[in-house]
Design an enzyme around this catalytic site. Sequence first.
Site, PDB file in Angstrom:
ATOM      1  N   LYS A 195       0.817  -1.211   0.000  1.00 32.41           N
ATOM      2  CA  LYS A 195       0.000   0.000   0.000  1.00 32.41           C
ATOM      3  C   LYS A 195       0.857   1.271   0.000  1.00 32.41           C
ATOM      4  CE  LYS A 195      -4.253  -2.038   1.708  1.00 32.41           C
ATOM      5  NZ  LYS A 195      -3.893  -3.471   1.830  1.00 32.41           N
TER       6      LYS A 195
HETATM    7  C1  LIG Z   1      -4.548  -4.524   1.227  1.00 32.04           C
HETATM    8  C2  LIG Z   1      -3.814  -5.799   1.120  1.00 32.04           C
HETATM    9  C3  LIG Z   1      -4.194  -6.805   0.195  1.00 32.04           C
HETATM   10  C4  LIG Z   1      -5.416  -6.672  -0.682  1.00 32.04           C
HETATM   11  O1  LIG Z   1      -5.304  -5.654  -1.649  1.00 32.04           O
HETATM   12  P1  LIG Z   1      -6.581  -5.165  -2.459  1.00 32.04           P
HETATM   13  O2  LIG Z   1      -6.102  -4.048  -3.295  1.00 32.04           O
HETATM   14  O3  LIG Z   1      -7.591  -4.732  -1.416  1.00 32.04           O
HETATM   15  O4  LIG Z   1      -7.077  -6.312  -3.248  1.00 32.04           O
HETATM   16  C5  LIG Z   1      -3.413  -7.930   0.117  1.00 32.04           C
HETATM   17  N1  LIG Z   1      -2.325  -8.120   0.912  1.00 32.04           N
HETATM   18  C6  LIG Z   1      -1.946  -7.192   1.798  1.00 32.04           C
HETATM   19  C7  LIG Z   1      -0.757  -7.465   2.652  1.00 32.04           C
HETATM   20  C8  LIG Z   1      -2.659  -6.004   1.943  1.00 32.04           C
HETATM   21  O5  LIG Z   1      -2.269  -5.080   2.834  1.00 32.04           O
END
Ligand SMILES: *Cc1c(COP(=O)(O)O)cnc(C)c1O
Length: 464
Positions: A112
């Site tokens: 993220k």
């Molecule tokens: C947010 C997250 C996901 C999922 O991502 P999306 O964009 O919501 O599909 C997967 N793995 C981790 C570690 C995350 O923080």
Amino acid sequence: MNYISTRGQAPKLKFADVLLAGLASDGGLYVPETLPTFSKEEIASWAGLSYAELAFKVIKPFVDDCIGEADLKRMIDETYAGFNHSAVAPLKELGTNEWVLELFHGPTLAFKDFALQLLGRLMDHVLAERGERLVILGATSGDTGSAAIEGCRHSDHLDIFILHPYQRVSDVQRRQMTSILEDNVFNIALEGNFDDCQQMVKDSFADQGFLKGLKLGAVNSINWARIMAQIVYYFSASLAVGGPHRPVSFSVPTGNFGDIFAGYLAKQMGLPIEQLVVATNRNDILHRVISGNDMSKGDLVHTLSPSMDIMVSSNFERLLFDVYGRDGAAIDDLMARFKTESVQLDPAQWEQVRELFDSYAVNDDTTCEVIKDVHAETGYLLDPHTAIGVKAARECWRDKSVPMITLATAHPVKFPEPVVKAGLESPQLPAHMADLFEREERYEVLANDLSQVQEFVASHVHRD
Ligand SMILES: *Cc1c(COP(=O)(O)O)cnc(C)c1O
């Protein structure tokens, strides 16, 4: 470039307004009116670029003339200079043609950061030009909150309030949020669960009167700018293994359908992608839609991969908008029905979804087994989300001569429980975070009560 809503009723906006708006006024999500496309030759010519240079090429058409070139370039450079690996998004080989793309070298050790480090800078820049302030309000079960706080802590024109469920996030995740002590950062530990947190955020967006003139901005993946930033690493990974003249496949651990949707966009923009694999945990609405045309909310289950514990994948609406020929009224109708009942896509639309995506769901036991097996085979330690991606990749991989790249969405240190369950030693915090457990923390514990939370926000925002 104009942005339109998936429900067809909200006004068209430019990038800067989409960036600050979050959800469209008709309840839909913003998408570009037309996608930029690149020829194979053009993509191939980017082979020697740094990650930041590549990001500029991919992002520039989406931002268009909303931000000057020099400013955009500077913000992208600063964003990826803050990552702890010179390649920013390095690839590791697990076996023949089998790769993981490490997206956890940013400040909070999860993918993220790729979007939120940029988002904070872009928002601050636009707000400064307009002489405005914005209040970020978000709910988190862990990763989003810390990445959003890290992305906004240096912003002069933003206050950020993040709700997390009191005593229900891991120590590492809480400390990553609560040890940030800038005076525009507010952590609220709500005496409730994650759904309560999310409901408070939704209710507050629906009626912003409590802010007395200030406006709320969103940092979850309904915000278009997050998706945009994530398109870049599909290009960088492809180029690193012989693309674009050779197709590649991706397996993506998926919750809200944001990250995998970015991969779909990369493909629409001209990047040759053979397979896109949707990897879910037992919260498997996406797997059920793709494999069986069953779009129904299941009960939320808590798993060892908590960042994918989600009942409704908001960004799937963006895909549906495309497969329904960008018919906003059809999406409005479908989403209205989905609120109260389980729905099926029309056969032709479901067929399109099936042609675009493969899918696979993985339970907790298998997640631990994969962590253990991959460690035994290669010495490489997967986090549980990535382990789900690797398992789905292996199950769905059709042509072994096409490289299969699993997105490694978090560093294993963030989720030690499944690693220990797999019989392995809990990983060490990386050097820049080694003192995390000694750092001072600050957060406010509040009752599960909307008016108390809103009062806290209203009395702590900066208004100059
Ligand atoms: C947010 C997250 C996901 C999922 O991502 P999306 O964009 O919501 O599909 C997967 N793995 C981790 C570690 C995350 O923080």
